[in-house]
Design a protein around this motif. Sequence first.
Motif, short mmCIF file in Angstrom:
data_model
loop_
_atom_site.label_atom_id
_atom_site.label_comp_id
_atom_site.label_asym_id
_atom_site.label_seq_id
_atom_site.Cartn_x
_atom_site.Cartn_y
_atom_site.Cartn_z
N LEU A 1 17.51 61.07 -3.08
CA LEU A 1 18.44 60.03 -2.68
C LEU A 1 19.78 60.67 -2.29
CD1 LEU A 1 17.79 57.35 -5.44
CD2 LEU A 1 17.31 57.10 -3.01
N PRO A 2 20.56 60.01 -1.43
CA PRO A 2 21.88 60.53 -1.10
C PRO A 2 22.71 60.75 -2.36
CG PRO A 2 21.31 58.72 0.36
CD PRO A 2 20.25 58.76 -0.70
N ALA A 3 23.41 61.89 -2.42
CA ALA A 3 24.22 62.23 -3.59
C ALA A 3 25.69 61.90 -3.30
CB ALA A 3 24.07 63.71 -3.93
N PRO A 4 26.27 60.92 -4.00
CA PRO A 4 27.67 60.54 -3.74
C PRO A 4 28.63 61.69 -4.05
CG PRO A 4 26.53 58.87 -5.08
CD PRO A 4 25.66 60.07 -5.04
N ILE A 5 29.55 61.94 -3.14
CA ILE A 5 30.57 62.96 -3.32
C ILE A 5 31.94 62.30 -3.43
CG2 ILE A 5 31.64 65.03 -2.34
CD1 ILE A 5 28.69 65.36 -3.17
N VAL A 6 32.20 61.32 -2.56
CA VAL A 6 33.45 60.57 -2.56
C VAL A 6 33.10 59.09 -2.49
CG1 VAL A 6 35.55 60.04 -1.26
CG2 VAL A 6 34.76 62.42 -1.43
N ARG A 7 33.73 58.29 -3.37
CA ARG A 7 33.52 56.84 -3.32
C ARG A 7 34.87 56.19 -3.61
NH1 ARG A 7 29.80 56.06 -7.34
NH2 ARG A 7 27.99 56.32 -6.01
N THR A 8 35.53 55.68 -2.57
CA THR A 8 36.90 55.21 -2.73
C THR A 8 37.13 53.86 -2.05
OG1 THR A 8 37.71 56.26 -0.70
CG2 THR A 8 37.76 57.59 -2.69
N ILE A 9 38.14 53.17 -2.55
CA ILE A 9 38.75 52.03 -1.87
C ILE A 9 40.15 52.47 -1.45
CG2 ILE A 9 39.68 49.70 -2.12
CD1 ILE A 9 36.67 49.71 -1.89
N ILE A 10 40.47 52.28 -0.18
CA ILE A 10 41.78 52.67 0.32
C ILE A 10 42.76 51.55 0.01
CG2 ILE A 10 43.10 53.32 2.38
CD1 ILE A 10 40.49 54.46 3.52
N ASP A 11 43.53 51.73 -1.06
CA ASP A 11 44.42 50.68 -1.56
C ASP A 11 45.85 51.16 -1.75
OD1 ASP A 11 44.05 52.31 -3.73
OD2 ASP A 11 43.29 50.76 -5.08
N ARG A 12 46.17 52.35 -1.27
CA ARG A 12 47.52 52.89 -1.39
C ARG A 12 48.06 53.29 -0.02
NH1 ARG A 12 47.46 57.64 -3.89
NH2 ARG A 12 45.24 57.88 -4.38
N ASP A 13 49.38 53.18 0.13
CA ASP A 13 50.04 53.54 1.40
C ASP A 13 49.42 52.80 2.58
OD1 ASP A 13 51.59 55.23 -0.10
OD2 ASP A 13 50.48 57.03 0.43
N LEU A 14 49.31 51.49 2.43
CA LEU A 14 48.64 50.68 3.46
C LEU A 14 49.60 50.33 4.58
CD1 LEU A 14 46.46 48.35 1.23
CD2 LEU A 14 45.78 50.42 2.46
N TYR A 15 50.04 51.34 5.26
CA TYR A 15 50.86 51.16 6.45
C TYR A 15 50.54 52.31 7.38
CZ TYR A 15 53.60 54.72 4.04
OH TYR A 15 53.97 55.85 3.39
N HIS A 16 50.87 52.13 8.62
CA HIS A 16 50.61 53.19 9.60
C HIS A 16 51.92 53.81 10.02
CE1 HIS A 16 49.20 55.53 12.93
NE2 HIS A 16 49.94 54.85 13.77
N ARG A 17 52.01 55.12 9.87
CA ARG A 17 53.20 55.85 10.30
C ARG A 17 52.83 56.70 11.50
NH1 ARG A 17 55.43 59.53 5.86
NH2 ARG A 17 55.95 57.51 4.94
N ALA A 18 53.49 56.46 12.60
CA ALA A 18 53.19 57.23 13.81
C ALA A 18 53.53 58.70 13.59
CB ALA A 18 53.98 56.69 14.99
N PRO A 19 52.74 59.60 14.13
CA PRO A 19 53.00 61.03 13.95
C PRO A 19 54.40 61.40 14.42
CG PRO A 19 50.86 60.67 14.97
CD PRO A 19 51.56 59.34 14.94
N GLY A 20 55.07 62.24 13.63
CA GLY A 20 56.36 62.77 14.04
C GLY A 20 57.54 61.89 13.71
N ARG A 21 57.28 60.69 13.19
CA ARG A 21 58.40 59.80 12.88
C ARG A 21 58.88 60.05 11.46
NH1 ARG A 21 57.65 53.72 14.40
NH2 ARG A 21 59.82 53.82 13.75
N ILE A 22 60.17 59.82 11.25
CA ILE A 22 60.78 60.02 9.95
C ILE A 22 60.94 58.65 9.29
CG2 ILE A 22 62.83 60.84 8.73
CD1 ILE A 22 63.35 62.60 11.24
N PRO A 23 60.40 58.49 8.07
CA PRO A 23 60.52 57.20 7.40
C PRO A 23 61.98 56.84 7.17
CG PRO A 23 58.95 58.64 6.27
CD PRO A 23 59.66 59.47 7.30
N SER A 24 62.32 55.56 7.31
CA SER A 24 63.70 55.12 7.08
C SER A 24 64.08 55.43 5.64
CB SER A 24 63.84 53.63 7.36
OG SER A 24 62.96 52.90 6.54
N GLY A 25 65.31 55.84 5.46
CA GLY A 25 65.78 56.18 4.12
C GLY A 25 65.73 57.67 3.83
#
Length: 200
Positions: free
Chosen positions: A170-194
């Motif tokens: 049977l397939p052997a699980p290596i990674v099993r995740t829910i993406i629940d953190r940092d749920l925003y998109h930051r365009a490459p090269g941009r500096i976060p405000s602050g």
Amino acid sequence: MDFASADPSIVKSIKQRDLLNTWLRLFARDRSIPSLEEYRPERIEDELPDLVFYTVDTSAQLPRLTIQSDGTRMSSAYGHSGKGRYLDEYLGARLAPIVMPVYYESIARRLPAYTIANIDDIYGRIVAYERLLLPFSDSGNVSHIIASLKTICEDGGFEIKNLMRGSDKLPAPIVRTIIDRDLYHRAPGRIPSGDVLEFG
């Protein structure tokens, strides 16, 4: 089945990251999952062989997923097309118990899921099967899921035909995740405000 918490950087494939980033941009508007109609990633036509589209019926105790279209990669890996079938029936009694919980968790949490499992091809070569699930909603409940499926072998070539059904293991699980953190998109090269940059 346990799922780890992850941020979008867990996704290895650049193309899968692009799909996720498009979803995140829509999600970030009001912190809710988007509708399928407004999801328009660039060059999605190039990804269609690796994509599977599902409708989701959440009226039952366990959601039922119907395969609306299956990319050529899924058809090859499972040996035949599953279009029009329930996903759990298509997977069969052997694979459904290890695959369906990933879909159920994504639906219940209303968040993307990302998994990696190792599978042996018919020649014994180890293949990493990377799955990204993106949920969508028309009216509150999850109504659609898009799955992006990638297969990678460090040894180079591998046999994808019947990959999911051709091995006794049977397939052997290596990674099993829910993406629940940092749920925003930051365009490459941009500096976060602050953030403050100092030049010396």
